[in-house]
Motif scaffolding. Structure first.
Motif, PDB file in Angstrom:
ATOM      1  N   GLY A   9      -7.982  10.444  -3.127  1.00 16.34           N
ATOM      2  CA  GLY A   9      -8.875   9.649  -3.191  1.00 16.34           C
ATOM      3  C   GLY A   9     -10.286  10.768  -2.971  1.00 16.34           C
ATOM      4  N   TRP A  36       0.040   0.498  -7.859  1.00 20.49           N
ATOM      5  CA  TRP A  36      -1.409   0.610  -7.295  1.00 20.49           C
ATOM      6  C   TRP A  36      -2.017  -0.522  -7.744  1.00 20.49           C
ATOM      7  N   ARG A  38      -6.641  -1.935  -6.969  1.00 20.93           N
ATOM      8  CA  ARG A  38      -7.818  -1.601  -6.690  1.00 20.93           C
ATOM      9  C   ARG A  38      -8.833  -2.671  -6.732  1.00 20.93           C
ATOM     10  N   GLN A  39      -9.816  -2.516  -5.554  1.00 23.38           N
ATOM     11  CA  GLN A  39     -10.614  -3.575  -5.714  1.00 23.38           C
ATOM     12  C   GLN A  39     -11.979  -2.942  -5.432  1.00 23.38           C
ATOM     13  N   ARG A  45      -9.031  -8.029  -6.172  1.00 21.84           N
ATOM     14  CA  ARG A  45      -8.095  -7.062  -6.368  1.00 21.84           C
ATOM     15  C   ARG A  45      -7.612  -7.132  -7.819  1.00 21.84           C
ATOM     16  N   ASP A  89     -14.429   3.073 -12.527  1.00 22.87           N
ATOM     17  CA  ASP A  89     -13.027   3.096 -11.634  1.00 22.87           C
ATOM     18  C   ASP A  89     -13.350   3.224 -10.239  1.00 22.87           C
ATOM     19  N   ALA A  91     -13.740   2.209  -6.871  1.00 20.88           N
ATOM     20  CA  ALA A  91     -12.923   0.980  -5.962  1.00 20.88           C
ATOM     21  C   ALA A  91     -12.210   1.669  -4.940  1.00 20.88           C
ATOM     22  N   TYR A  93      -8.476   1.674  -3.607  1.00 20.13           N
ATOM     23  CA  TYR A  93      -7.189   1.776  -4.177  1.00 20.13           C
ATOM     24  C   TYR A  93      -6.269   1.747  -3.125  1.00 20.13           C
ATOM     25  N   TYR A  94      -5.409   0.511  -3.507  1.00 22.04           N
ATOM     26  CA  TYR A  94      -4.215   0.425  -2.665  1.00 22.04           C
ATOM     27  C   TYR A  94      -2.796   0.522  -3.088  1.00 22.04           C
ATOM     28  N   GLY A 114      -5.514   1.597   1.916  1.00 19.43           N
ATOM     29  CA  GLY A 114      -6.356   1.577   0.965  1.00 19.43           C
ATOM     30  C   GLY A 114      -6.975   3.004   1.065  1.00 19.43           C
ATOM     31  N   GLN A 116     -10.519   5.226  -0.491  1.00 22.09           N
ATOM     32  CA  GLN A 116     -11.749   5.124  -1.510  1.00 22.09           C
ATOM     33  C   GLN A 116     -11.780   6.132  -2.554  1.00 22.09           C
TER      34      GLN A 116
END
Length: 121
Positions: A9, A36, A38-39, A45, A89, A91, A93-94, A114, A116
């Motif tokens: 990230g 994966w 993302r939010q 999410r 894009d 967000a 990311y988890y 998560g 960033q």
């Protein structure tokens, strides 16, 4: 205790590339699905990509042909290579893994904390 630790990230310019990785640790006998989500700020999410234990992949339409998900079963690690990044894009990311801790237990979902990803225009 199972834990997922993400890395990667950061900040990149539009059109650039980034890579994410997520390693699972703890007592694990199998990992059925890795993926994966993302939010973005103010948004729900969203599922980005998944990969099953036999290598089948899924991508949300907005990232097809730009993102690549892969996994290393021996390392219990999932990767996301993101190319041609766009500001949308941006967000958190988890990482997500569907894990079986023992052969006597059910599959359970685990999440990373998560990471960033910020894409500047």
């Amino acid at each position: 205790q199972v834990q997922l630790v993400e890395s990667g990230g950061g900040l990149v310019q539009s059109g650039g590339s980034l890579g994410l990785s997520c390693a699972a640790s703890g007592s694990i006998v199998s990992i059925q699905v890795m993926g994966w989500y993302r939010q973005a700020p103010g948004a729900q999410r969203e599922l980005v990509a998944t990969i099953t234990s036999n290598g089948a992949t899924y991508y949300v339409d907005s990232v097809k042909d730009r993102f690549t998900i892969s996994r290393d079963n021996a390392k219990k690690t999932v990767y996301l290579r993101m190319n041609s990044l766009k500001p949308e894009d941006t967000a958190v990311y988890y990482c997500y893994q569907l894990i079986r801790r023992t052969w006597q237990t059910s599959l359970e979902a685990y999440w990373g904390r998560g990471t960033q990803v910020t894409v500047s225009s």
